[in-house]
Scaffold this motif. Sequence first.
Motif, mmCIF file in Angstrom:
data_model
loop_
_atom_site.group_PDB
_atom_site.id
_atom_site.type_symbol
_atom_site.label_atom_id
_atom_site.label_comp_id
_atom_site.label_asym_id
_atom_site.label_seq_id
_atom_site.Cartn_x
_atom_site.Cartn_y
_atom_site.Cartn_z
ATOM 1 N N GLY A 15 -5.556 -4.184 -0.697
ATOM 2 C CA GLY A 15 -6.971 -4.205 -1.027
ATOM 3 C C GLY A 15 -7.727 -2.998 -0.537
ATOM 4 N N GLY A 16 -7.091 -2.217 0.331
ATOM 5 C CA GLY A 16 -7.737 -1.049 0.892
ATOM 6 C C GLY A 16 -7.647 0.168 -0.021
ATOM 7 N N SER A 17 -8.127 1.298 0.491
ATOM 8 C CA SER A 17 -8.186 2.533 -0.290
ATOM 9 C C SER A 17 -7.631 3.704 0.516
ATOM 10 N N LEU A 18 -7.137 4.677 -0.198
ATOM 11 C CA LEU A 18 -6.710 5.951 0.378
ATOM 12 C C LEU A 18 -7.043 7.051 -0.616
ATOM 13 N N ARG A 19 -7.266 8.247 -0.079
ATOM 14 C CA ARG A 19 -7.481 9.405 -0.936
ATOM 15 C C ARG A 19 -6.473 10.475 -0.554
ATOM 16 N N LEU A 20 -5.630 10.826 -1.502
ATOM 17 C CA LEU A 20 -4.641 11.873 -1.283
ATOM 18 C C LEU A 20 -5.192 13.208 -1.769
ATOM 19 N N SER A 21 -4.782 14.270 -1.105
ATOM 20 C CA SER A 21 -5.150 15.622 -1.507
ATOM 21 C C SER A 21 -3.897 16.459 -1.684
ATOM 22 N N CYS A 22 -3.976 17.417 -2.568
ATOM 23 C CA CYS A 22 -2.868 18.348 -2.801
ATOM 24 C C CYS A 22 -3.455 19.749 -2.878
ATOM 25 N N ALA A 23 -3.123 20.576 -1.900
ATOM 26 C CA ALA A 23 -3.632 21.944 -1.856
ATOM 27 C C ALA A 23 -2.613 22.890 -2.472
ATOM 28 N N VAL A 109 8.526 12.962 -15.290
ATOM 29 C CA VAL A 109 8.964 13.811 -14.177
ATOM 30 C C VAL A 109 9.531 15.138 -14.659
ATOM 31 N N SER A 110 10.237 15.121 -15.770
ATOM 32 C CA SER A 110 10.965 16.309 -16.229
ATOM 33 C C SER A 110 10.048 17.412 -16.748
ATOM 34 N N THR A 111 8.758 17.130 -16.890
ATOM 35 C CA THR A 111 7.836 18.137 -17.421
ATOM 36 C C THR A 111 7.169 18.958 -16.319
ATOM 37 N N TYR A 112 7.643 18.840 -15.089
ATOM 38 C CA TYR A 112 7.033 19.554 -13.963
ATOM 39 C C TYR A 112 7.977 20.557 -13.329
ATOM 40 N N HIS A 113 7.407 21.660 -12.846
ATOM 41 C CA HIS A 113 8.210 22.758 -12.315
ATOM 42 C C HIS A 113 8.072 22.941 -10.800
ATOM 43 N N TYR A 114 6.956 22.494 -10.248
ATOM 44 C CA TYR A 114 6.694 22.710 -8.825
ATOM 45 C C TYR A 114 6.336 21.375 -8.190
ATOM 46 N N TRP A 115 6.865 21.166 -6.994
ATOM 47 C CA TRP A 115 6.675 19.902 -6.300
ATOM 48 C C TRP A 115 6.294 20.147 -4.847
ATOM 49 N N GLY A 116 5.438 19.244 -4.327
ATOM 50 C CA GLY A 116 5.154 19.249 -2.908
ATOM 51 C C GLY A 116 6.218 18.465 -2.154
ATOM 52 N N GLN A 117 6.047 18.376 -0.833
ATOM 53 C CA GLN A 117 7.017 17.699 0.015
ATOM 54 C C GLN A 117 6.758 16.202 0.117
ATOM 55 N N GLY A 118 5.585 15.770 -0.277
ATOM 56 C CA GLY A 118 5.286 14.348 -0.290
ATOM 57 C C GLY A 118 4.496 13.878 0.914
ATOM 58 N N THR A 119 3.793 12.771 0.721
ATOM 59 C CA THR A 119 3.070 12.109 1.800
ATOM 60 C C THR A 119 3.286 10.606 1.637
ATOM 61 N N GLN A 120 3.559 9.933 2.743
ATOM 62 C CA GLN A 120 3.932 8.523 2.699
ATOM 63 C C GLN A 120 2.701 7.629 2.622
ATOM 64 N N VAL A 121 2.784 6.653 1.734
ATOM 65 C CA VAL A 121 1.747 5.616 1.618
ATOM 66 C C VAL A 121 2.421 4.275 1.830
ATOM 67 N N THR A 122 1.904 3.509 2.777
ATOM 68 C CA THR A 122 2.452 2.185 3.061
ATOM 69 C C THR A 122 1.331 1.164 2.974
ATOM 70 N N VAL A 123 1.529 0.171 2.127
ATOM 71 C CA VAL A 123 0.525 -0.875 1.942
ATOM 72 C C VAL A 123 1.124 -2.199 2.406
#
Length: 125
Positions: A15-23, A109-123
């Motif tokens: 029920g909570g919220s999070l805001r992810l950012s990607c620089a 997924v196959s249409t992307y060329h660059y990826w970040g390392q990821g950030t974990q979300v646990t609900v």
Amino acid sequence: HLQLVESGGGSVQAGGSLRLSCAASEYISGNYQMGWFRQAPGKEREGVAAIYVGGGYTFYPDSVRGRFTISQDRSKRTLYLQMNRLRPTDTGMYYCAAGETIYTNPLDVSTYHYWGQGTQVTVSS
């Protein structure tokens, strides 16, 4: 080459919220598409939101539509994912991605060329 760094993950109750950012390390061309993907343990990586950088068109799967919102601030070279009404099934590693051109299915997924390392979300329930 382009580098992407995610932030904003964490643990939240259902029920909570999070805001992810990607620089992004450099300015993103209007020909690009960008997206957010998630991967739960033992499952395939799936698209949860995408945007055409030039036109701002957004895309969502049914599982998150109405709860997640993708947005961008091109002047800050930053992509965002606002996640509301989170569910335990939203748990996973969240990745930001950039594709050098736009596709008719930008949640693929196959249409992307660059990826970040990821950030974990646990609900938790």
